[in-house]
Scaffold this active site. Structure first.
Site, PDB file in Angstrom:
ATOM      1  N   SER A   1      -4.018 -49.570   0.394  1.00  0.00           N
ATOM      2  CA  SER A   1      -3.147 -48.967   1.365  1.00  0.00           C
ATOM      3  C   SER A   1      -2.389 -47.849   1.151  1.00  0.00           C
ATOM      4  O   SER A   1      -1.978 -47.268  -0.239  1.00  0.00           O
ATOM      5  CB  SER A   1      -2.205 -50.074   1.847  1.00  0.00           C
ATOM      6  OG  SER A   1      -1.655 -50.077   3.144  1.00  0.00           O
TER       7      SER A   1
ATOM      8  N   PRO B   1      -7.304 -50.334  10.733  1.00  0.00           N
ATOM      9  CA  PRO B   1      -6.005 -49.396  10.401  1.00  0.00           C
ATOM     10  C   PRO B   1      -4.517 -50.282  10.903  1.00  0.00           C
ATOM     11  O   PRO B   1      -4.942 -50.738  11.999  1.00  0.00           O
ATOM     12  CB  PRO B   1      -6.104 -48.137  11.224  1.00  0.00           C
ATOM     13  CG  PRO B   1      -6.978 -48.444  12.333  1.00  0.00           C
ATOM     14  CD  PRO B   1      -8.163 -49.465  11.696  1.00  0.00           C
ATOM     15  N   GLY B   2      -3.732 -50.405  10.114  1.00  0.00           N
ATOM     16  CA  GLY B   2      -2.575 -50.850  10.473  1.00  0.00           C
ATOM     17  C   GLY B   2      -1.536 -50.149  10.418  1.00  0.00           C
ATOM     18  O   GLY B   2      -1.038 -49.509  11.430  1.00  0.00           O
TER      19      GLY B   2
ATOM     20  N   TYR C   1       7.931 -50.832  -3.590  1.00  0.00           N
ATOM     21  CA  TYR C   1       7.005 -50.235  -4.192  1.00  0.00           C
ATOM     22  C   TYR C   1       7.573 -48.764  -4.519  1.00  0.00           C
ATOM     23  O   TYR C   1       6.895 -47.679  -4.754  1.00  0.00           O
ATOM     24  CB  TYR C   1       6.057 -49.789  -2.852  1.00  0.00           C
ATOM     25  CG  TYR C   1       5.679 -51.006  -2.163  1.00  0.00           C
ATOM     26  CD1 TYR C   1       4.857 -52.128  -3.016  1.00  0.00           C
ATOM     27  CD2 TYR C   1       5.994 -51.171  -0.946  1.00  0.00           C
ATOM     28  CE1 TYR C   1       4.390 -53.117  -2.244  1.00  0.00           C
ATOM     29  CE2 TYR C   1       5.510 -52.490  -0.288  1.00  0.00           C
ATOM     30  CZ  TYR C   1       5.002 -53.329  -0.937  1.00  0.00           C
ATOM     31  OH  TYR C   1       4.328 -54.454  -0.014  1.00  0.00           O
TER      32      TYR C   1
ATOM     33  N   TYR D   1       4.874 -52.552   8.014  1.00  0.00           N
ATOM     34  CA  TYR D   1       5.655 -53.384   6.733  1.00  0.00           C
ATOM     35  C   TYR D   1       7.016 -53.082   6.813  1.00  0.00           C
ATOM     36  O   TYR D   1       7.561 -53.347   5.681  1.00  0.00           O
ATOM     37  CB  TYR D   1       4.974 -52.932   5.573  1.00  0.00           C
ATOM     38  CG  TYR D   1       3.362 -53.058   5.803  1.00  0.00           C
ATOM     39  CD1 TYR D   1       2.850 -54.269   5.721  1.00  0.00           C
ATOM     40  CD2 TYR D   1       2.673 -51.918   5.843  1.00  0.00           C
ATOM     41  CE1 TYR D   1       1.174 -54.358   5.975  1.00  0.00           C
ATOM     42  CE2 TYR D   1       1.141 -51.783   5.968  1.00  0.00           C
ATOM     43  CZ  TYR D   1       0.506 -53.186   6.121  1.00  0.00           C
ATOM     44  OH  TYR D   1      -0.723 -52.929   6.255  1.00  0.00           O
TER      45      TYR D   1
ATOM     46  N   GLY E   1      -6.068 -48.719   5.469  1.00  0.00           N
ATOM     47  CA  GLY E   1      -5.382 -47.946   4.192  1.00  0.00           C
ATOM     48  C   GLY E   1      -5.041 -46.721   4.647  1.00  0.00           C
ATOM     49  O   GLY E   1      -4.961 -46.095   3.509  1.00  0.00           O
TER      50      GLY E   1
ATOM     51  N   CYS F   1      23.439 -58.207  -1.483  1.00  0.00           N
ATOM     52  CA  CYS F   1      24.199 -58.387  -2.790  1.00  0.00           C
ATOM     53  C   CYS F   1      23.244 -57.885  -4.102  1.00  0.00           C
ATOM     54  O   CYS F   1      23.249 -58.769  -4.797  1.00  0.00           O
ATOM     55  CB  CYS F   1      24.692 -59.713  -2.897  1.00  0.00           C
ATOM     56  SG  CYS F   1      26.141 -59.866  -1.959  1.00  0.00           S
TER      57      CYS F   1
HETATM   58  N1  LLP Z   1      -7.271 -54.773   6.060  1.00  0.00           N
HETATM   59  C1  LLP Z   1      -7.205 -55.625   5.045  1.00  0.00           C
HETATM   60  C2  LLP Z   1      -8.081 -56.585   4.890  1.00  0.00           C
HETATM   61  C3  LLP Z   1      -5.912 -55.438   4.463  1.00  0.00           C
HETATM   62  O1  LLP Z   1      -5.593 -56.260   3.451  1.00  0.00           O
HETATM   63  C4  LLP Z   1      -4.838 -54.483   5.062  1.00  0.00           C
HETATM   64  C5  LLP Z   1      -3.813 -54.369   4.452  1.00  0.00           C
HETATM   65  C6  LLP Z   1      -5.312 -53.596   6.013  1.00  0.00           C
HETATM   66  C7  LLP Z   1      -6.417 -53.843   6.779  1.00  0.00           C
HETATM   67  C8  LLP Z   1      -4.245 -52.759   6.609  1.00  0.00           C
HETATM   68  O2  LLP Z   1      -3.911 -51.603   5.847  1.00  0.00           O
HETATM   69  P1  LLP Z   1      -3.181 -50.243   6.334  1.00  0.00           P
HETATM   70  O3  LLP Z   1      -4.083 -49.716   7.344  1.00  0.00           O
HETATM   71  O4  LLP Z   1      -1.966 -50.835   6.951  1.00  0.00           O
HETATM   72  O5  LLP Z   1      -2.782 -49.532   4.956  1.00  0.00           O
HETATM   73  N2  LLP Z   1       3.044 -54.186   2.324  1.00  0.00           N
HETATM   74  C9  LLP Z   1       2.455 -52.895   1.826  1.00  0.00           C
HETATM   75  C10 LLP Z   1       0.936 -52.745   2.451  1.00  0.00           C
HETATM   76  C11 LLP Z   1       0.218 -53.987   1.921  1.00  0.00           C
HETATM   77  C12 LLP Z   1      -1.260 -53.916   2.744  1.00  0.00           C
HETATM   78  C13 LLP Z   1      -1.867 -54.964   2.800  1.00  0.00           C
HETATM   79  N3  LLP Z   1      -3.218 -55.080   3.393  1.00  0.00           N
HETATM   80  C14 LLP Z   1       3.221 -51.655   1.966  1.00  0.00           C
HETATM   81  O6  LLP Z   1       4.468 -51.899   2.784  1.00  0.00           O
HETATM   82  O7  LLP Z   1       2.799 -50.787   1.696  1.00  0.00           O
END
Ligand code: LLP
Length: 443
Positions: A217, A298-299, A345, A402, A255, A372
């Site tokens: 990601s 994409p997230g 992170y 996130y 990612g 705290c």
């Molecule tokens: N697909 C799968 C299988 C995943 O595990 C993830 C994220 C995504 C898609 C979406 O990834 P994105 O497009 O959002 O980067 N908590 C961490 C990020 C953890 C991501 C986990 N998997 C942060 O705040 O950076």
């Protein structure tokens, strides 16, 4: 706001007379109506980012474009699931909880893909019963479990195998997922992927549709995505050779990186998907394969820049450091409970005073919360207006991904609401937790 700063904010955010506005509503009006801390979600911005990824996937892959599966883990609530359903895109869920929200929001089960490295049997059964488009299987145990669930439901379940292409993506180690020493997926290099294929094929209740990889990601280069695609296609070619049949789907995960601080730029859908399409077409041609349907997840790139957080300053305190320098500690009314990313992170954010203009000198500042512990920090080092004072509103851009989804009740703080803003109107789509909510679990 400088032009490079503007890229950090959603499209309807502007500064007028020194005050932040979203779709014409001032930060002061938002704070007085909804209190703070609160996440504000710019609905048009979210929808247009989701659509852009969808359109660019189609442009890049033409008839071979699979689906955009919005990664629910970045942020989901029922109303956002409705927007996803309305846009006709898919959704990637990784727990029964996310699945329930997606279904409640009206996302068609066939547009849902189910992830997770340790799905419970109950979660697998729920997914099969709902009729999800695909379950992405992550272990040999899971192949057996999904096969058994489908068998007892009298169904043939479409499945993908999550593969580990062996890539060191340049990102924080907690969010890199495709190198060998990782809990996710079946390694291509070690032969585990081939073994998983053979196991899957033993079950009449499973229909193997193809492969999945998610390399990590917050990635900015195209190359690691292209290398992952190449390794998956090589395995498709091996499968084709062995069984004289081509698997129709590849899902290349999410990612895609976004900008958090001044000077950073997000990765653009058109660029990364265009390059990816070239690579996929070339590698398929090399092995005389038809280009499979390509999906992505994409997230962050959709919801991240669509939201900002508004906080209220409670106290400020100047401390003298060992070297004689000083630092202004500005405490706001949340942080670890609404944004864990800095402490987890070492993520970087920026902030502005949202309710007024300040021309005061900028001094070394740390923006912290009300929890705290010393690690309760949203911005570790920032040169910030020295006249910031209790009652001021601070706004932090790009908190959509996130942020609320990883919010906690640490110190029994209630998790903040999400307010959607569209056409000059703001409405709560996920309400603030109350003390009653917190007490409800005690017996
Ligand atoms: N697909 C799968 C299988 C995943 O595990 C993830 C994220 C995504 C898609 C979406 O990834 P994105 O497009 O959002 O980067 N908590 C961490 C990020 C953890 C991501 C986990 N998997 C942060 O705040 O950076």
């Amino acid at each position: 706001m400088s032009k490079s700063m503007q890229t950090l904010w959603s499209k309807n955010v502007s500064i007028s007379k020194g005050e932040l506005h979203c779709s014409g509503i001032s930060a002061s009006a938002l704070a007085s109506e909804f209190k703070t801390p609160t996440f504000f979600l710019d609905e048009d911005d979210f929808r247009s980012r989701a659509q852009t990824w969808n359109i660019e996937l189609s442009k890049a892959f033409g008839p071979q474009a699979g689906r955009v599966y919005y990664a629910a883990k970045a942020f989901i609530c029922v109303e956002v699931a409705r927007w996803i359903a309305d846009l006709g895109i898919g959704i990637d869920v990784c727990t029964g909880g996310e699945l329930a929200v997606a279904l409640k929001g009206g996302v068609k089960a066939e547009n849902i893909e189910v992830h997770g490295n340790n799905k419970s049997i109950e979660e697998i059964e729920q997914a099969v019963a709902a009729g999800v488009g695909a379950i992405v299987m992550d272990s040999l145990f899971e192949i057996e479990r999904v096969a058994a669930a489908a068998n007892s439901a009298g169904k043939v379940q479409r499945v993908l195998l999550r593969l580990t292409p062996g890539i060191e993506a340049h990102t924080h180690e907690s969010i890199a997922t495709a190198h060998e020493d990782v809990k996710f997926g079946f390694s291509i290099a070690s032969g585990a992927a081939w073994q998983a294929i053979m196991e899957t094929k033993k079950h009449a209740s499973l229909e193997l549709r193809g492969f999945h990889s998610h390399i990590g990601s917050q990635i900015f280069e195209t190359e690691p995505f292209a290398i992952a695609a190449e390794r998956l296609i090589e395995l498709l070619a091996k499968y084709n050779e062995e069984f004289d049949q081509q698997l129709p789907e590849l899902d290349l995960g999410g990612g895609y990186g976004i900008a958090y601080v001044d000077g950073e730029t997000e990765i653009h859908a058109a660029d990364v998907l265009g390059e990816l399409a070239n690579q996929v077409k070339q590698v398929c041609a090399k092995y005389s394969l038809d280009v499979p349907n390509i999906s992505i997840e994409p997230g962050r790139a959709i919801v991240g820049p669509s939201m900002f957080t508004l906080y209220t300053v409670g106290t400020t305190k100047v401390v003298t450091l060992e070297n004689g320098a000083s630092r202004n500690y500005v405490s706001v009314d949340g942080v670890m409970s609404d944004n864990l990313r800095t402490s987890l992170y070492g993520a970087e954010y920026t902030a502005i005073i949202a309710n007024r203009e300040s021309t005061a000198k900028k001094i070394a500042t740390r923006i912290v919360g009300k929890h705290c512990e010393t690690g309760d920090i949203v911005i570790k080092d920032i040169d910030f207006a020295s006249d910031v004072t209790p009652g001021d509103l601070l706004a932090t851009p790009a908190t959509g991904a996130y942020g609320r989804s990883m919010a906690t009740n640490y110190n029994h703080i209630s998790r903040p609401p999400v307010v959607a803003i569209k056409d000059g109107k703001a409405r709560v789509i996920l309400r603030r937790e109350s003390i009653e909510d917190l007490l409800r679990l005690d017996i």
